[in-house]
Design an enzyme around this catalytic site. Structure first.
Site, PDB file in Angstrom:
ATOM      1  N   ASP A  83       4.191  -6.857  18.154  1.00 27.78           N
ATOM      2  CA  ASP A  83       3.482  -6.985  19.422  1.00 27.78           C
ATOM      3  C   ASP A  83       2.000  -7.271  19.225  1.00 27.78           C
ATOM      4  O   ASP A  83       1.327  -7.728  20.158  1.00 27.78           O
ATOM      5  CB  ASP A  83       3.626  -5.702  20.250  1.00 27.78           C
ATOM      6  CG  ASP A  83       5.012  -5.541  20.847  1.00 27.78           C
ATOM      7  OD1 ASP A  83       5.728  -6.557  20.956  1.00 27.78           O
ATOM      8  OD2 ASP A  83       5.383  -4.415  21.208  1.00 27.78           O
TER       9      ASP A  83
ATOM     10  N   GLU B 274      -5.663  -4.010   8.621  1.00 26.75           N
ATOM     11  CA  GLU B 274      -5.433  -2.757   9.332  1.00 26.75           C
ATOM     12  C   GLU B 274      -6.333  -2.655  10.562  1.00 26.75           C
ATOM     13  O   GLU B 274      -6.223  -1.711  11.332  1.00 26.75           O
ATOM     14  CB  GLU B 274      -5.675  -1.571   8.401  1.00 26.75           C
ATOM     15  CG  GLU B 274      -4.721  -1.519   7.220  1.00 26.75           C
ATOM     16  CD  GLU B 274      -4.923  -0.296   6.355  1.00 26.75           C
ATOM     17  OE1 GLU B 274      -4.256   0.726   6.598  1.00 26.75           O
ATOM     18  OE2 GLU B 274      -5.761  -0.375   5.437  1.00 26.75           O
TER      19      GLU B 274
ATOM     20  N   GLU C 157     -19.863  -0.629   4.818  1.00 27.36           N
ATOM     21  CA  GLU C 157     -19.535   0.790   4.805  1.00 27.36           C
ATOM     22  C   GLU C 157     -18.701   1.189   6.023  1.00 27.36           C
ATOM     23  O   GLU C 157     -18.886   0.674   7.125  1.00 27.36           O
ATOM     24  CB  GLU C 157     -20.838   1.592   4.789  1.00 27.36           C
ATOM     25  CG  GLU C 157     -20.676   3.087   4.816  1.00 27.36           C
ATOM     26  CD  GLU C 157     -22.020   3.774   4.930  1.00 27.36           C
ATOM     27  OE1 GLU C 157     -22.452   4.368   3.935  1.00 27.36           O
ATOM     28  OE2 GLU C 157     -22.635   3.711   6.023  1.00 27.36           O
TER      29      GLU C 157
ATOM     30  N   GLU D  88      -1.409  -0.894  13.009  1.00 31.61           N
ATOM     31  CA  GLU D  88      -2.562  -0.935  13.916  1.00 31.61           C
ATOM     32  C   GLU D  88      -3.379  -2.211  13.755  1.00 31.61           C
ATOM     33  O   GLU D  88      -4.382  -2.389  14.442  1.00 31.61           O
ATOM     34  CB  GLU D  88      -3.455   0.289  13.692  1.00 31.61           C
ATOM     35  CG  GLU D  88      -2.805   1.600  14.118  1.00 31.61           C
ATOM     36  CD  GLU D  88      -2.366   1.583  15.576  1.00 31.61           C
ATOM     37  OE1 GLU D  88      -3.167   1.169  16.430  1.00 31.61           O
ATOM     38  OE2 GLU D  88      -1.222   1.978  15.853  1.00 31.61           O
TER      39      GLU D  88
ATOM     40  N   ARG E 112      -8.837  -5.388  13.442  1.00 32.61           N
ATOM     41  CA  ARG E 112      -8.643  -6.457  14.429  1.00 32.61           C
ATOM     42  C   ARG E 112      -9.316  -7.751  13.992  1.00 32.61           C
ATOM     43  O   ARG E 112     -10.511  -7.779  13.694  1.00 32.61           O
ATOM     44  CB  ARG E 112      -9.198  -6.013  15.788  1.00 32.61           C
ATOM     45  CG  ARG E 112      -8.961  -7.029  16.898  1.00 32.61           C
ATOM     46  CD  ARG E 112      -9.262  -6.465  18.267  1.00 32.61           C
ATOM     47  NE  ARG E 112     -10.677  -6.254  18.470  1.00 32.61           N
ATOM     48  CZ  ARG E 112     -11.236  -5.072  18.663  1.00 32.61           C
ATOM     49  NH1 ARG E 112     -10.497  -3.972  18.620  1.00 32.61           N
ATOM     50  NH2 ARG E 112     -12.530  -4.960  18.883  1.00 32.61           N
TER      51      ARG E 112
END
Length: 299
Positions: free
Chosen positions: A146, A179, A237, A163, A181
């Site tokens: 999805d 992991e 970082e 995620e 966007r």
């Protein structure tokens, strides 16, 4: 370069609106079936689509879907194909387990298939469908389908964790861990890692026009953010969000805006734990250890 493909098209029976088009890689006439078609809410046919030049803007829904397929098949790279006006061409669709329909037809569809042995779900209401319903990229793992839209470009060796997210006209150019966007327009180079909860600015909202890219072997730490491009072997970082206007202290003590560092390699961006100042220091990007190759052998 002229591109010509044969696709299977779903059409709203009442309005004649094109809902979607699936283009098999084999370019054969392969049909689909679903309950929405069985009960007459949508109908289907085969359509031949020709793109004379990918530099020209798409002219139809069918044209737009072929371009999205080309991206997800890794036949073209993000930002190398014209997608101007794509939002205006695509219909907003209710993507359901009984087939794609216009949102106004969902209640009608529920009623017409009530006698079927089918657990009906609406997975999303959007202009873009899930990539994996149309294209399965080679050598890629996707934890939650999805979260990857059709038009995402995922190179072999990429792993998208549950995620992770990848928008259309964006993606990876080699083995990468995703992991966080990847927003529209963003390109991530081979060997880079986008940590959990991390975000890279796209170009869809807020008037942004600068395309952000990450080079090779970069680490964007967990919950970090990136609004400038990185060269190779950089580290950001965890928890540090760098925008173009972020003031960054350099090793010589000078203060510059982060936009002046865009595209540079071998930098570690960090926040001083006592003063809170954002700093950039020269570093060996290999210090973060690189990708775990066992996690990206996706054959």
């Amino acid at each position: 370069m002229t591109i010509k493909r044969t696709g299977h098209r779903y059409i709203d029976s009442k309005s004649g609106t094109t809902i979607d088009v699936w283009f098999p890689r084999s370019n054969k006439e392969i049909g689909r079936s679903c309950l929405a078609q069985k009960v007459g809410i949508i109908k289907s046919d085969f359509v031949e689509v020709e793109i004379a030049s990918v530099d020209d803007a798409p002219k139809s829904v069918e044209d737009a879907y072929l371009r999205l397929h080309l991206l997800s098949e890794c036949a073209v790279k993000p930002n190398e194909i014209n997608l101007d006006g794509v939002f205006g061409l695509l219909a907003n669709v209710a993507w359901t387990t009984a087939g794609p329909v216009l949102p106004a037809e969902v209640e009608n569809l529920r009623e017409l298939i009530a006698s079927e042995d089918h657990q009906f779900n609406v997975t999303s209401v959007d202009k873009f469908p899930r990539m994996t319903d149309y294209v399965i990229p080679e050598g890629v793992r996707i934890g939650d389908a999805d979260r990857v839209r059709l038009g995402a470009h995922l190179a072999s060796g990429t792993t998208v964790m549950h995620e992770g997210f990848c928008n259309f006209n964006a993606g990876t150019l080699g083995s990468s861990m995703v992991e966080g966007r990847i927003s529209a327009g963003v390109v991530v180079g081979d060997g880079s890692d986008i940590g959990g909860g991390a975000s890279i600015m796209g170009t869809l909202s807020g008037g942004g026009t600068q395309v952000i890219s990450m080079g090779k072997k970069n680490l964007l730490g967990a919950n970090a953010g990136l609004g400038i491009s990185l060269g190779d072997n950089c580290i950001v970082e965890s928890g540090l969000y760098i925008t173009a206007g972020t003031k960054v202290k350099m090793p010589d003590g000078s203060i510059v805006s982060a936009r002046e560092l865009t595209g540079q390699s071998g930098l570690l961006f960090r926040r001083h734990s006592q003063t809170g100042a954002v700093e950039a220091i020269m570093t060996d990007g290999a210090l973060w250890g690189g990708l775990n190759t066992a996690l990206h052998s996706n054959d």
